[in-house]
Write a protein that holds these residues in place. Structure first.
Motif, PDB file in Angstrom:
ATOM      1  N   UNK A 125      60.609  -3.496  17.905  1.00 27.56           N
ATOM      2  CA  UNK A 125      61.147  -2.295  18.565  1.00 27.56           C
ATOM      3  C   UNK A 125      60.249  -1.074  18.363  1.00 27.56           C
ATOM      4  N   UNK A 126      58.962  -1.302  18.490  1.00 27.73           N
ATOM      5  CA  UNK A 126      57.971  -0.257  18.242  1.00 27.73           C
ATOM      6  C   UNK A 126      58.205   0.992  19.093  1.00 27.73           C
ATOM      7  N   UNK A 127      58.706   0.816  20.328  1.00 25.04           N
ATOM      8  CA  UNK A 127      58.893   1.930  21.252  1.00 25.04           C
ATOM      9  C   UNK A 127      60.339   2.436  21.304  1.00 25.04           C
ATOM     10  N   UNK A 128      61.173   1.975  20.396  1.00 23.81           N
ATOM     11  CA  UNK A 128      62.604   2.303  20.441  1.00 23.81           C
ATOM     12  C   UNK A 128      62.879   3.792  20.336  1.00 23.81           C
ATOM     13  N   UNK A 129      62.036   4.511  19.610  1.00 24.51           N
ATOM     14  CA  UNK A 129      62.255   5.946  19.403  1.00 24.51           C
ATOM     15  C   UNK A 129      61.277   6.811  20.200  1.00 24.51           C
ATOM     16  N   UNK A 130      60.719   6.267  21.256  1.00 25.22           N
ATOM     17  CA  UNK A 130      59.753   6.996  22.071  1.00 25.22           C
ATOM     18  C   UNK A 130      60.396   7.756  23.229  1.00 25.22           C
ATOM     19  N   UNK A 131      61.692   7.640  23.370  1.00 24.98           N
ATOM     20  CA  UNK A 131      62.379   8.389  24.420  1.00 24.98           C
ATOM     21  C   UNK A 131      62.239   7.791  25.809  1.00 24.98           C
ATOM     22  N   UNK A 132      61.994   6.507  25.899  1.00 25.32           N
ATOM     23  CA  UNK A 132      61.871   5.853  27.204  1.00 25.32           C
ATOM     24  C   UNK A 132      63.212   5.893  27.934  1.00 25.32           C
ATOM     25  N   UNK A 133      63.185   6.380  29.167  1.00 26.23           N
ATOM     26  CA  UNK A 133      64.419   6.538  29.933  1.00 26.23           C
ATOM     27  C   UNK A 133      64.761   5.309  30.767  1.00 26.23           C
ATOM     28  N   UNK A 134      63.754   4.738  31.358  1.00 29.36           N
ATOM     29  CA  UNK A 134      63.951   3.505  32.118  1.00 29.36           C
ATOM     30  C   UNK A 134      62.616   2.814  32.313  1.00 29.36           C
ATOM     31  N   UNK A 135      62.691   1.565  32.704  1.00 30.55           N
ATOM     32  CA  UNK A 135      61.502   0.774  32.995  1.00 30.55           C
ATOM     33  C   UNK A 135      61.728   0.068  34.320  1.00 30.55           C
ATOM     34  N   UNK A 136      60.632  -0.332  34.948  1.00 33.25           N
ATOM     35  CA  UNK A 136      60.816  -0.995  36.225  1.00 33.25           C
ATOM     36  C   UNK A 136      59.554  -1.634  36.756  1.00 33.25           C
ATOM     37  N   UNK A 137      59.677  -2.103  37.972  1.00 29.96           N
ATOM     38  CA  UNK A 137      58.567  -2.694  38.690  1.00 29.96           C
ATOM     39  C   UNK A 137      58.523  -2.095  40.085  1.00 29.96           C
ATOM     40  N   UNK A 138      57.348  -1.896  40.599  1.00 31.77           N
ATOM     41  CA  UNK A 138      57.202  -1.476  41.993  1.00 31.77           C
ATOM     42  C   UNK A 138      56.461  -2.570  42.742  1.00 31.77           C
ATOM     43  N   UNK A 139      56.814  -2.723  43.987  1.00 29.36           N
ATOM     44  CA  UNK A 139      56.137  -3.673  44.866  1.00 29.36           C
ATOM     45  C   UNK A 139      55.608  -2.883  46.053  1.00 29.36           C
ATOM     46  N   UNK A 140      54.345  -3.044  46.346  1.00 29.51           N
ATOM     47  CA  UNK A 140      53.702  -2.245  47.391  1.00 29.51           C
ATOM     48  C   UNK A 140      52.848  -3.129  48.295  1.00 29.51           C
ATOM     49  N   UNK A 141      52.561  -2.613  49.474  1.00 33.55           N
ATOM     50  CA  UNK A 141      51.577  -3.220  50.363  1.00 33.55           C
ATOM     51  C   UNK A 141      50.257  -2.467  50.184  1.00 33.55           C
ATOM     52  N   UNK A 142      49.147  -3.175  50.254  1.00 31.81           N
ATOM     53  CA  UNK A 142      47.842  -2.510  50.184  1.00 31.81           C
ATOM     54  C   UNK A 142      46.924  -3.029  51.284  1.00 31.81           C
ATOM     55  N   UNK A 143      46.069  -2.137  51.779  1.00 30.17           N
ATOM     56  CA  UNK A 143      45.004  -2.482  52.718  1.00 30.17           C
ATOM     57  C   UNK A 143      43.780  -1.647  52.364  1.00 30.17           C
ATOM     58  N   UNK A 144      42.705  -2.317  52.017  1.00 35.41           N
ATOM     59  CA  UNK A 144      41.455  -1.646  51.671  1.00 35.41           C
ATOM     60  C   UNK A 144      40.372  -2.110  52.645  1.00 35.41           C
ATOM     61  N   UNK A 145      39.680  -1.158  53.264  1.00 32.98           N
ATOM     62  CA  UNK A 145      38.688  -1.466  54.296  1.00 32.98           C
ATOM     63  C   UNK A 145      37.278  -1.198  53.768  1.00 32.98           C
ATOM     64  N   UNK A 146      36.501  -2.263  53.602  1.00 37.81           N
ATOM     65  CA  UNK A 146      35.121  -2.103  53.168  1.00 37.81           C
ATOM     66  C   UNK A 146      34.270  -1.552  54.313  1.00 37.81           C
TER      67      UNK A 146
END
Length: 264
Positions: A125-146
């Motif tokens: 529980x190393x981060x238990x007292x760090x004040x973390x409010x929430x955690x999550x994941x994001x899913x995104x679309x990406x397009x990179x044009x060389x």
């Protein structure tokens, strides 16, 4: 006809069995995250995810292109949020395959944000007292044009998976809380590269610390990334060096001079 279908299904199962999908293991939406997409909750410009995608040193970002798992290096040099699009980020970067370097421009568009079912605080529980409010994941679309004027250029396109947490100051942070766990992975780009010249598509996946989807015989490391000898000639010789090749066939260089990074 029935016999043909059975054979095709059998071959399909073999193909699936030969591939290791670390995105399913490390970004389990059905078990680890709530079902609701809370995208609108993070619409405010107080929440900026751009820093999350450029935390890890480039030497720890690993990628493959093509069925033979040729090494590709990706460097996201500049990322910034668009003022009139709360979930749209502009990106500038460079790619490298062998000695061929291309610059690219493109965008990341966040499509989904899911929060965890239960907060995790790391070992002891190393981060238990760090004040973390929430955690999550994001899913995104990406397009990179060389840049089309450069050799062997193309388009990167696919899905991006990123773990993050909200600190005590309501700032988005890169979630490295479980970093020391075996097989840790984050910022996973999963998709294809399409050639500007031929239109041919190749698989192209990269992420922090592991390759997100690859052949099962590619990454033979348990605790950390290690490439099997079969793939060394596809640009992975330095990883063999890094992991101290068991047969001592590869010896560390004695050069100490600092050289420019390949994207500079």
């Amino acid at each position: 006809m029935t016999r043909i279908i059975i054979i095709l299904l059998f071959l399909s199962n073999i193909s699936i069995g030969q591939t290791l999908d670390r995105t399913k293991e490390n970004f389990d939406l059905e078990i680890d995250y709530q079902s609701e997409n809370v995208l609108e909750k993070y619409k405010s410009f107080d929440y900026d995810f751009s820093n999350v995608w450029s935390v890890t040193e480039n030497q720890n970002i690993y990628g493959i292109i093509g069925d033979e798992h040729q090494r590709i290096s990706i460097k996201l040099i500049s990322i910034f949020r668009i003022s009139n699009g709360p979930f749209l980020y502009n990106v500038y970067g460079k790619s490298k395959v062998n000695d061929n370097i291309c610059e690219f421009y493109g965008n990341i568009v966040i499509k989904e944000i899911r929060e965890v079912n239960e907060l995790h605080f790391g070992v002891d529980d190393e981060y238990a007292n760090k004040g973390i409010k929430t955690q999550g994941i994001l899913i995104a679309d990406y397009e990179f044009y060389e840049n089309k004027s450069q050799k062997q250029s193309g388009i990167f396109k696919g899905k991006l998976y990123s773990k993050w947490y909200l600190n005590s100051k309501n700032q988005i942070e890169y979630d490295n809380i479980e970093f020391i766990s075996d097989g840790y992975i984050n910022i996973a780009f999963v998709g294809i590269w399409k050639s500007n010249n031929s239109g041919k598509e190749k698989i192209c996946n990269w992420a922090d610390y592991r390759v997100p989807i690859a052949n099962r015989d590619f990454d033979i490391g348990a605790g950390e990334f290690s490439v099997s000898e079969k793939y060394w000639n596809k640009g992975w010789m330095d990883i063999a060096l890094k992991n101290k090749s068991p047969n001592l066939a590869i010896k560390p260089s004695e050069k100490t001079e600092k050289q420019n990074e390949w994207w500079e």
